[in-house]
Design a protein around this motif. Structure first.
Motif, mmCIF file in Angstrom:
data_model
loop_
_atom_site.group_PDB
_atom_site.id
_atom_site.type_symbol
_atom_site.label_atom_id
_atom_site.label_comp_id
_atom_site.label_asym_id
_atom_site.label_seq_id
_atom_site.Cartn_x
_atom_site.Cartn_y
_atom_site.Cartn_z
ATOM 1 N N CYS A 41 0.834 -1.214 0.000
ATOM 2 C CA CYS A 41 0.000 0.000 0.000
ATOM 3 C C CYS A 41 0.863 1.257 0.000
ATOM 4 N N ASP A 42 1.846 1.302 0.892
ATOM 5 C CA ASP A 42 2.727 2.474 0.989
ATOM 6 C C ASP A 42 3.491 2.711 -0.308
ATOM 7 N N ASN A 43 3.939 1.636 -0.936
ATOM 8 C CA ASN A 43 4.660 1.780 -2.211
ATOM 9 C C ASN A 43 3.765 2.378 -3.288
ATOM 10 N N TRP A 44 2.525 1.941 -3.348
ATOM 11 C CA TRP A 44 1.604 2.498 -4.334
ATOM 12 C C TRP A 44 1.355 3.983 -4.069
ATOM 13 N N ALA A 45 1.215 4.347 -2.797
ATOM 14 C CA ALA A 45 0.966 5.756 -2.452
ATOM 15 C C ALA A 45 2.138 6.637 -2.874
ATOM 16 N N LYS A 46 3.352 6.104 -2.828
ATOM 17 C CA LYS A 46 4.529 6.866 -3.271
ATOM 18 C C LYS A 46 4.525 7.067 -4.783
ATOM 19 N N MET A 47 3.900 6.146 -5.515
ATOM 20 C CA MET A 47 3.903 6.200 -6.974
ATOM 21 C C MET A 47 2.750 7.010 -7.567
ATOM 22 N N ASP A 48 1.669 7.184 -6.809
ATOM 23 C CA ASP A 48 0.488 7.862 -7.362
ATOM 24 C C ASP A 48 -0.132 8.744 -6.280
ATOM 25 N N LYS A 49 -0.169 10.033 -6.529
ATOM 26 C CA LYS A 49 -0.664 10.993 -5.535
ATOM 27 C C LYS A 49 -2.160 10.856 -5.269
ATOM 28 N N ARG A 50 -2.879 10.129 -6.105
ATOM 29 C CA ARG A 50 -4.316 9.923 -5.885
ATOM 30 C C ARG A 50 -4.584 8.856 -4.823
ATOM 31 N N ILE A 51 -3.515 8.175 -4.394
ATOM 32 C CA ILE A 51 -3.663 7.086 -3.428
ATOM 33 C C ILE A 51 -3.352 7.583 -2.028
ATOM 34 N N GLN A 52 -4.277 7.281 -1.124
ATOM 35 C CA GLN A 52 -4.125 7.587 0.298
ATOM 36 C C GLN A 52 -4.162 6.246 1.044
ATOM 37 N N VAL A 53 -3.289 6.082 2.024
ATOM 38 C CA VAL A 53 -3.255 4.835 2.795
ATOM 39 C C VAL A 53 -3.634 5.140 4.239
ATOM 40 N N ILE A 54 -4.505 4.327 4.764
ATOM 41 C CA ILE A 54 -4.870 4.387 6.176
ATOM 42 C C ILE A 54 -4.401 3.072 6.796
ATOM 43 N N HIS A 55 -3.523 3.156 7.778
ATOM 44 C CA HIS A 55 -3.104 1.972 8.529
ATOM 45 C C HIS A 55 -3.867 1.986 9.847
ATOM 46 N N LYS A 56 -4.547 0.899 10.145
ATOM 47 C CA LYS A 56 -5.326 0.840 11.377
ATOM 48 C C LYS A 56 -5.262 -0.549 11.982
ATOM 49 N N LYS A 57 -5.635 -0.622 13.244
ATOM 50 C CA LYS A 57 -5.733 -1.894 13.941
ATOM 51 C C LYS A 57 -6.854 -2.714 13.306
ATOM 52 N N ASN A 58 -6.692 -4.017 13.260
ATOM 53 C CA ASN A 58 -7.682 -4.889 12.646
ATOM 54 C C ASN A 58 -9.049 -4.697 13.299
ATOM 55 N N GLY A 59 -10.033 -4.388 12.457
ATOM 56 C CA GLY A 59 -11.390 -4.173 12.954
ATOM 57 C C GLY A 59 -12.436 -4.776 12.038
ATOM 58 N N GLY A 60 -12.004 -5.393 10.936
ATOM 59 C CA GLY A 60 -12.933 -6.025 10.012
ATOM 60 C C GLY A 60 -13.327 -5.125 8.850
ATOM 61 N N LEU A 61 -14.080 -5.724 7.918
ATOM 62 C CA LEU A 61 -14.466 -5.040 6.681
ATOM 63 C C LEU A 61 -15.286 -3.777 6.920
#
Length: 187
Positions: free
Chosen positions: A50-70
């Motif tokens: 996810c982080d690698n994709w965000a570095k390659m495309d400014k339209r991508i935002q990544v949210i890292h969170k504790k597991n909470g389900g779909l």
């Protein structure tokens, strides 16, 4: 400029499919989109992907969170979205390159709150089988239609002879973001 569509992608243990999913989103014919990858505490290489994709495309935002389900992941994505419409995509799936162009065009043409579209079953050998909609209509708007849409998604009413063919899952549909926010329809 406000994105036309926010793709919300919950990510958990799909490292073998995630690149294909994201590639299908960034290659949309309509470029005015945002992609929100919600890492749901995935224990594999998904957070790094996810982080690698965000570095390659400014339209991508990544949210890292504790597991909470779909549902929790989708709700995090909704809270961080800015698009006029929202489209949920599972991280082990991929979409056609003109998905936004077609569904957004239909939504605008019909002032629709929800646009439902067909999907494919893709087998290990690459064979694709389209799952056609048999719903009474492909575009829903207004309170009465939204009620019918949710009833069709769940199944038939007692007085009906058969179920409609609109899947209950959040994917396979383009939603007006305002409707989700105003009606508090978080998943």
């Amino acid at each position: 400029m406000q994105p036309k569509v926010s793709f919300i992608v919950p990510v958990y243990e799909t490292e073998n499919y995630l690149d294909r999913c994201v590639r299908s989103l960034i290659n949309q014919t309509c470029k005015n989109i945002e992609i929100i990858l919600v890492d749901d505490g995935s224990p594999d290489k998904c957070p790094e992907i996810c982080d690698n994709w965000a570095k390659m495309d400014k339209r991508i935002q990544v949210i890292h969170k504790k597991n909470g389900g779909l549902s929790d992941s989708r709700n995090s994505g909704i809270s961080n979205s800015t698009g006029e419409y929202i489209c949920f995509v599972d991280s082990d799936d991929y979409v056609e390159k003109n998905l936004v162009e077609i569904t957004y065009g239909e939504a605008k043409k019909n002032d629709a709150d929800v646009v439902v579209y067909s999907d494919y079953l893709v087998y290990e050998n690459g064979y694709k089988k389209i799952q056609h909609l048999t719903s009474s209509k492909p575009v829903f708007y207004g309170k009465k239609d939204i009620h019918e849409f949710f009833n069709e998604s769940i199944g038939s009413l007692p007085k009906q002879n058969s179920d409609y063919d609109i899947g209950f899952s959040p994917w396979g549909k383009l939603y007006k973001r305002k409707i989700i926010i105003d009606l508090k329809l978080e998943s």
